[in-house]
Design a protein around this motif. Structure first.
Motif, short mmCIF file in Angstrom:
data_model
loop_
_atom_site.label_atom_id
_atom_site.label_comp_id
_atom_site.label_asym_id
_atom_site.label_seq_id
_atom_site.Cartn_x
_atom_site.Cartn_y
_atom_site.Cartn_z
N ARG A 91 -9.65 50.98 83.97
CA ARG A 91 -9.72 49.57 83.55
C ARG A 91 -9.31 49.37 82.10
O ARG A 91 -8.97 48.26 81.69
CB ARG A 91 -11.13 49.03 83.75
CG ARG A 91 -12.18 49.67 82.84
CD ARG A 91 -13.54 49.08 83.11
NE ARG A 91 -14.56 49.67 82.23
CZ ARG A 91 -15.85 49.33 82.26
NH1 ARG A 91 -16.25 48.42 83.13
NH2 ARG A 91 -16.71 49.90 81.45
N GLN A 92 -9.34 50.43 81.29
CA GLN A 92 -8.98 50.32 79.89
C GLN A 92 -7.46 50.34 79.70
O GLN A 92 -6.71 50.59 80.64
CB GLN A 92 -9.63 51.46 79.10
CG GLN A 92 -11.15 51.41 79.08
CD GLN A 92 -11.71 50.24 78.29
OE1 GLN A 92 -11.00 49.58 77.54
NE2 GLN A 92 -13.00 49.97 78.47
N SER A 93 -7.03 50.12 78.47
CA SER A 93 -5.59 50.04 78.18
C SER A 93 -4.96 51.40 77.93
O SER A 93 -3.74 51.49 77.71
CB SER A 93 -5.36 49.14 76.96
OG SER A 93 -6.04 49.65 75.83
N GLY A 94 -5.74 52.46 77.95
CA GLY A 94 -5.22 53.81 77.73
C GLY A 94 -6.29 54.84 78.02
O GLY A 94 -7.41 54.51 78.41
N PRO A 95 -5.97 56.13 77.81
CA PRO A 95 -6.94 57.19 78.10
C PRO A 95 -8.07 57.25 77.06
O PRO A 95 -7.88 56.90 75.89
CB PRO A 95 -6.10 58.48 78.03
CG PRO A 95 -4.67 58.03 77.95
CD PRO A 95 -4.68 56.67 77.38
N ALA A 96 -9.22 57.72 77.50
CA ALA A 96 -10.32 58.10 76.61
C ALA A 96 -10.79 56.97 75.69
O ALA A 96 -11.05 57.19 74.52
CB ALA A 96 -9.93 59.32 75.77
N LEU A 97 -10.92 55.77 76.22
CA LEU A 97 -11.34 54.64 75.39
C LEU A 97 -12.80 54.25 75.60
O LEU A 97 -13.24 53.24 75.07
CB LEU A 97 -10.43 53.44 75.65
CG LEU A 97 -9.01 53.57 75.09
CD1 LEU A 97 -8.16 52.38 75.50
CD2 LEU A 97 -9.04 53.71 73.58
N GLU A 98 -13.54 55.07 76.35
CA GLU A 98 -14.97 54.80 76.50
C GLU A 98 -15.77 56.00 75.99
O GLU A 98 -15.72 56.32 74.82
CB GLU A 98 -15.29 54.41 77.95
CG GLU A 98 -14.63 53.06 78.30
CD GLU A 98 -15.24 52.37 79.51
OE1 GLU A 98 -16.42 52.60 79.82
OE2 GLU A 98 -14.51 51.58 80.14
N THR A 99 -16.47 56.72 76.85
CA THR A 99 -17.36 57.79 76.39
C THR A 99 -16.61 58.92 75.69
O THR A 99 -17.17 59.60 74.82
CB THR A 99 -18.16 58.35 77.59
OG1 THR A 99 -18.81 57.26 78.25
CG2 THR A 99 -19.21 59.34 77.13
N SER A 100 -15.34 59.13 76.02
CA SER A 100 -14.56 60.21 75.41
C SER A 100 -14.00 59.83 74.04
O SER A 100 -13.40 60.68 73.37
CB SER A 100 -13.39 60.60 76.33
OG SER A 100 -13.84 61.00 77.60
N PHE A 101 -14.18 58.61 73.60
CA PHE A 101 -13.47 58.11 72.43
C PHE A 101 -13.93 58.74 71.11
O PHE A 101 -13.11 59.20 70.32
CB PHE A 101 -13.61 56.59 72.35
CG PHE A 101 -12.90 55.98 71.18
CD1 PHE A 101 -11.52 55.96 71.13
CD2 PHE A 101 -13.61 55.43 70.12
CE1 PHE A 101 -10.85 55.40 70.04
CE2 PHE A 101 -12.96 54.87 69.04
CZ PHE A 101 -11.58 54.85 69.00
N ALA A 102 -15.20 58.75 70.84
CA ALA A 102 -15.69 59.22 69.53
C ALA A 102 -16.95 60.05 69.69
O ALA A 102 -17.95 59.84 69.01
CB ALA A 102 -15.93 58.04 68.59
N ASN A 103 -16.90 61.03 70.61
CA ASN A 103 -18.07 61.89 70.79
C ASN A 103 -18.21 62.86 69.62
O ASN A 103 -17.44 62.82 68.67
CB ASN A 103 -18.00 62.62 72.14
CG ASN A 103 -16.80 63.55 72.25
OD1 ASN A 103 -16.23 63.99 71.26
ND2 ASN A 103 -16.39 63.84 73.47
N ALA A 104 -19.20 63.74 69.70
CA ALA A 104 -19.54 64.58 68.55
C ALA A 104 -18.45 65.58 68.17
O ALA A 104 -18.47 66.14 67.08
CB ALA A 104 -20.85 65.32 68.81
N GLY A 105 -17.50 65.84 69.07
CA GLY A 105 -16.38 66.71 68.73
C GLY A 105 -16.63 68.19 68.90
O GLY A 105 -15.76 69.00 68.61
#
Length: 416
Positions: free
Chosen positions: A31-45
């Motif tokens: 549903r987002q405009s590209g990959p990884a724009l929800e939970t994967s976006f800014a996790n702890a790394g």
């Protein structure tokens, strides 16, 4: 086979890549405009297989009561009386025994270690770059009680052959020189030298490009309305761009998976446990972490990502809520400034929250459902980045009719 994946986070994209490598015709919708724009976006790394542990652990109920009264609490429970929240909490509490913890942690470490190996192979094969480092993880203990309590974790690490080091304060400073200014606050640490770090958002986008080169088609901005099933098979996915048909369908929608599959009669015990992060530009390299430091007291991960510091953590039980309370940000700032004071420019920090798809036993759900052509790859909680490549590879093997390289039967939804 023609395969449709629902979800373009790191789990969905990793699944798409490995399925395409296996020769399948893959489509991904999100549903987002590209990959990884929800939970994967800014996790702890952090990519920390050795720290793959369920939140459901012996002593957690007692600790949770204590945390409720902490200013900078690692666990926050907002007043929620809905049936789904209460059922998930009850299921998690049932897993807070020594026996269940050992089983859950063992299979989580198994998958996470395998995933780390898959990531290394993928990186060697593709040359993918994502601000990654391979300098280990250091769990820092501020009290002797914390240090004395690592015995069971060490038993699992040793049983699974995971290298580790128990360090005194000087050893912690040698591993992370930026801690030298606060040496007196540290009683010891547990270091896993094989752990890695990296930006999950960058990785997912770069992997999506490589998947496209293998023929994977991505459709963004697509709303999923329903799954149409007949008997024990899925016929099609009803979406905002019309019905999508395939031979196999894969649900990788994280916290949104349970609602989607409920009409099918599937009960997926995944709950949206909210996490927070700040991303801080580095001001002083000498004060900054070189890899990931886990602040055990606050359950906060402080990770070096190129010229930035990612500070992530907390577990908030609040349903589907993505607000950004200032008091949560203050916990992240407190942890990083207390250990690495002056390393980053807090005035330019960005604040984010995400909904981690958590199972009550901590282990993700990977495998076929009772619908013969419908698979799940979800429920990774705080470890989606750590487990992504291994989960995608296991799923690709299962869909392809191959035996996965690790035991996977206990990862399926049928365990519930």
């Amino acid at each position: 086979m023609k395969i449709t994946i629902l979800g373009a986070g790191v789990i969905g994209v990793s699944s798409a890549y490995y399925l395409a490598k296996a020769g399948h015709e893959v489509t991904v919708i999100d549903r987002q405009s590209g990959p990884a724009l929800e939970t994967s976006f800014a996790n702890a790394g952090e990519i920390s297989p050795g720290y793959a542990s369920p939140w459901a652990a012996p002593g957690i109920p007692q600790k949770a009561l204590k945390w409720l009264f902490m200013k900078h609490a690692p666990l926050i429970i907002r007043p929620m009386m809905d049936k789904a929240t209460l059922a998930w909490i009850a299921a998690m509490l049932r897993n807070c025994t020594s026996a269940r913890y050992a089983v859950n942690k063992g299979r989580m470490v198994r998958l996470a270690e395998y995933s780390r190996d898959c990531l290394i192979a993928l990186r060697d094969e593709t040359g993918i770059e994502y601000d990654h480092r391979t300098q280990g993880t250091l769990q820092v203990f501020r009290t002797k009680k914390q240090l004395d309590g690592i015995g069971k974790d060490i038993e699992v690490l040793r049983a699974d052959g995971v290298p580790f080091e128990v360090l005194d304060p000087d050893g912690c400073v040698a591993a992370e020189p930026g801690l030298g200014r606060v040496r007196e606050k540290i009683v010891g640490g547990l270091r896993l030298p094989n752990d890695e770090t990296g930006d999950c958002f960058i990785f997912t986008n770069e992997l999506a490009k490589r998947a496209e080169a293998l023929g994977v088609r991505f459709h963004y901005g697509v709303d999923i309305h329903a799954i149409r099933a007949q008997c024990d098979r899925i016929d099609a996915i009803e979406t905002s761009i019309g019905d999508i048909e395939a031979d196999v369908f894969i649900g990788a929608l994280g916290s949104y998976t349970p609602a989607l599959v409920k009409p099918l009669g599937l009960k997926v015990p995944v709950y949206p446990v909210k996490g927070y992060s700040i991303t801080v530009p580095i001001l002083d390299e000498s004060r900054a972490p070189v890899s990931t430091v886990m602040d055990e007291t606050f359950k906060i991960a402080i990770t070096r990502l190129g010229d930035r510091i990612r500070v992530g953590g907390m577990a908030e039980i609040a349903g589907f809520n993505n607000d950004l309370p200032e008091r949560r940000r203050s916990t992240l700032v407190h942890s990083v400034e207390d250990l690495f004071g002056g390393a980053g420019d807090q005035s330019r920090a960005t604040f984010w929250s995400g909904l981690r798809p958590m199972t009550p036993d901590g282990t993700p759900i990977i495998g076929r459902t009772r619908h013969k052509n419908f698979y799940l790859n979800t429920g990774h909680g705080t470890l989606g980045w750590t487990m992504a490549c291994g989960s995608g590879r296991v799923l690709a093997d299962l869909v392809s009719g191959n035996r996965p390289e690790i035991e996977s039967a206990d990862l399926a939804l049928s365990r519930y």
